[in-house]
Structures are given as C-alpha cells and as structure tokens.
Design an enzyme around this catalytic site. Sequence first.
Site, PDB file in Angstrom:
ATOM      1  N   CYS A 187      23.187  22.240  92.193  1.00 16.47           N
ATOM      2  CA  CYS A 187      22.138  22.053  93.185  1.00 16.47           C
ATOM      3  C   CYS A 187      20.891  21.541  92.461  1.00 16.47           C
ATOM      4  O   CYS A 187      20.679  21.800  91.278  1.00 16.47           O
ATOM      5  CB  CYS A 187      21.843  23.372  93.892  1.00 16.47           C
ATOM      6  N   ASP A 189      17.929  22.472  92.825  1.00 13.42           N
ATOM      7  CA  ASP A 189      16.941  23.539  92.662  1.00 13.42           C
ATOM      8  C   ASP A 189      16.523  23.654  91.200  1.00 13.42           C
ATOM      9  O   ASP A 189      17.361  23.672  90.295  1.00 13.42           O
ATOM     10  CB  ASP A 189      17.551  24.863  93.145  1.00 13.42           C
ATOM     11  N   HIS A 256      24.260  28.381  94.113  1.00 16.15           N
ATOM     12  CA  HIS A 256      23.465  29.492  93.572  1.00 16.15           C
ATOM     13  C   HIS A 256      22.989  30.430  94.674  1.00 16.15           C
ATOM     14  O   HIS A 256      23.017  30.104  95.853  1.00 16.15           O
ATOM     15  CB  HIS A 256      22.263  28.953  92.794  1.00 16.15           C
ATOM     16  N   CYS A 267      19.622  29.293  98.079  1.00 12.87           N
ATOM     17  CA  CYS A 267      19.602  27.834  98.155  1.00 12.87           C
ATOM     18  C   CYS A 267      18.965  27.387  99.466  1.00 12.87           C
ATOM     19  O   CYS A 267      19.482  27.664 100.552  1.00 12.87           O
ATOM     20  CB  CYS A 267      21.028  27.294  98.065  1.00 12.87           C
TER      21      CYS A 267
END
Length: 535
Positions: A187, A189, A256, A267
């Site tokens: 991801c 992030d 995550h 997320c």
Amino acid sequence: MNTRNRPGRHVSPQPGANRPPYGLGTAAGILQERRRQPVLAPRDAALKSAVPANPACSTDPERPCRHPLTNEPENRRLLAHEQTVKRRFDAIVPILKRIAGQQHESDFVERAQAIAHADLGFELPAGILGDAWIANLDMRALYGECVMRTMRLMAEQSRTANPQQNVDDVVAFFLDCGYHAVDITPCSDGRLKGLVRYVLRLPDDAVRSRKAYAGAMFDVEANVNRWIATELMRYREGRPVTADAGTRYLKVAVYHWSSSDPTHEGCAAHGSNATDAAEAGLARLREFRQAIENSFCCGASVDTLLIGVDTDTDAIKVHVPDANGEMSLYRAVDNLLLYRQTVNDDATRARLKVYQAIQAASAITGWGAGQGDPHEGMRRLIATLLINNLSQIEYVCGNWGGRYPDIGHNERFISVGDGFEEFQVRNLAYFAHLHTVEEGAPDLDVGIRIFSKLNVMHGLPVPVAIHFRYDSRVPGCRERTVEHCQRVRAAIEARYAELSRSGLLVCGMTVQDKCPGSPLEPVEANDASVLRSER
C-alpha cells in the site's frame, strides 16, 4: 532443467522440512547490551498518546526482550539511518522559526544563509530571502523549498553512505528458492515506506519492483507488462537465469492494519477494515495470476504471496499458499505470536518453531483448509521473511517499547511518480505511483487528505516531490522525462487549484537515470521549454 518447484510436486510434507533455514535468516548473535531509549519523536506533540503495554514482549518490564534470532548489528545500523533522515526533516520548522525571527535585521540575508548552511546543510533561495524587506517572509515557499532540498540531500547521502546486504547473495537465495524475480506491491501508506529494507530486511536492488498503490491495488495490466519485460530479458540475455531454468516470477501484495486503533488508523483506501484490505489484495493477486495464465498458457504460471503488516509493531502476517498456490485469509502465520513463542528459546529451537508454524498453518482445517503444503522453495522463503521480521519486531521493542508512538500518519512529503529508491524509512513519505495524474487521482486524493490534517491545518503547505526515471541509453529520454515532470506538475496544480493559489501546495521536480547509483537531478520550472528550444 530444474523442475523442483513445478506445480503439485510437493503436496505432502517433504523430508527435511523441519531443517533450520539458511541464507538471509541466520542469527547475528545474542544481544550484548541493553538498547538505548528511543530518540525519535513525532513532529507534533499532539501525536503522542498513552502507549499500551508492549504487545510483543510479556517478560519482566525491567528486563528487555532479547530474541535469539535478532540481527543486532543491522538493527543498530538501521536505527542510525532512520534517526539521521528524520532528524533532518524534523529540524526544518525549528530552524525556519529562528530565521523568521531575524527577518527585519539589516543583514538578514547573510544571517539566514549562515543558519541554513550550518544547520540544514544547504543555502536557501536568495530570491525569497531578498524579498523579505518588502513584505513578510514567504514562510510557506521557504518551507516547501527546504523539504525538497533536504530530500535531495538525504537521498544523496543515503546513496553513498548506506551500504546494504550483499545483493548477489540475496538474489542467489531467491533463485535457490525457485524465483528469478520478486515483485512487491505494498500500500502507498507512508507507514509501509520501510517495508523492504526494514520490515522484510531485504536489499532494495534484489527486488524486481516495489511500486506502491493505495490499498495495494496495483494495475494488473501494467504488472503483466512488467512480467513480460522480465521474461523477455531472460530469453534475450539470460538474466538472472535462462528461460529453461525452471524458476518462477513471484508477485507479493502487502496490506496493513493498526492493532492499536483498527477502526481509524488502518488502510484509508479500505476504510480501515483489515479484512477488506486483505480480501482486496488477495483478489488482485488472483487476477494477475489468471491474466498471465490466460494470455500465455499454464506454463507461464507465477507464484503469488499475500503479506499483512501491523504498522504499529511492524509484525507481519504471511498467508501460506497451498500446493496449488492458492491462499486463504484464514491460513496464515502471525509473526507477533511467533515472536512471543520463541523469544525465550535458543536460536536452533527458535528456527525450528518457525518451520513448525508454517507447517501448522498448512495443516489447518475448516475455512482455511488448503490442498497440501507449498513447495519447498516457498516454505524456505516464508521462513526467511519471518525470521528477518523477528529482528524488526525486536527493533520496535528495543527502541519504542514494542509499539511506535506515531501509530497514525506522520509523513513529511508526498512522493509522486516513480518514487525514491534511496528513501526506505517508515512514515517519511506518502507514495503515489502514477504515470499521469488522471490515472493516479485516487492515490493523490488520499495523500492530499492526509496532509490536509498534517500540514494545511497548521498553515504549512503540502510538499509534493515529483520524480521520474529516464534511460540514458535511449536518445532523448531525459528530455521527454523532464517534460513529463512538467505536465504532471501542471496537472497537480490544476487539480488542487485552491491549495496552489494560497501557497499551500509546493511541487518540486527531479529526474534520475535508471542506472543503479545515479544521482537525483533537480528540474527547474523552465527546463522543459529550454529543452524544446534547443532541439
């Protein structure tokens, strides 16, 4: 021809399945001294909250956990790197406050440059400083410029002074597991920004690709094209092995969650729902595998692997494939639990328990039941990733009491385009991989929402670092890449026009040759027009 890893061969447990792993998973010895207290702090004191008890270590609080498989020298090296990078970015605001307090002095420009050179390592734009006598110092522009210059400075230092593991050894280990390429999609992030180098403890250059997408929702067609390029290189150049070697391409997706605040700090792309994030990642992996098999027949099969990360502790959860390569959300190894179960063992017994945990996951019944064990190479790879991650769990235990103080977003800038290979540090940058703003709009929007809370609410601009790579072997590639940077910047400023007009959006641009070790090259606002006039 190597057929060791062909589908369906390893359906039942194989002889020697419990032998200790070798390669990346070797221990570096028992800790010799108690770790230092954490020195990294979030930018904003409001991010700090009461930290729950250590989720990994339940021993006496006066005696720190010391896992027998921890690579302590590597932990110290990674901590020093993280401290150096984050301290540089965290120093920007205090230093700019000092400079702002002197803007009405007669020798302001000289004073400001002296402070910046001594404390930031570079000089500030003379035009911004020179205009301070007319009106107030443009702190937003100055802040944005400092972030961009710090980014370039730290990238250069990381490139030259941050040696990693022996890439050749790791590539050889992958090949021995049956994989000629490992492609990881996490991801976007920022809390996963250190995934490869920290969480999984792999050298960057050993991984074929690590492009991040919001929610790990990678572009299937683009990834198929990357697979094609990899296979063509094997046929044409025999790199890293020839096409008849019997190895496979491994695609990994990483989702995550937050164990401390699962409904708010998970997320964002999946509404902080860990189950949704895992299911979406698994579905995307199946689509990728099906696309390869449908287009190039079953002989072109790839292996897939789904990994989850608790961004509070950096502990991973590996979903174990069965003999057919299929995975389930209910068939996995929780490495935080494995850490607890092995922290008081000796190194040999701890390694054995890692393999036993993989076997136990494969033998699960009910919803998670699979069709036999994964092949030996997959088992060895999973065991090594789990052992590597035990060092990262201890890294968080030894420096932050088992859980990061900044469990939420605390990124310093948004990285757009190809991303910076030099930056592999948690919560440093939110990454939006894109070729055009239109295709990457969902990822960008998430990043802007994050920085609206981190920066805009406090009057600071959103720093956006636009970065693309070019191939110097291709005539005109650099010039076209520079123009591409310009188009992306214009599209970003148009999409977030209100932020741009108010000085709350600052875009910097860099390009970089694809040749390993190449420096970052800053792109000025008029570079594209100059290049067009020269042609």
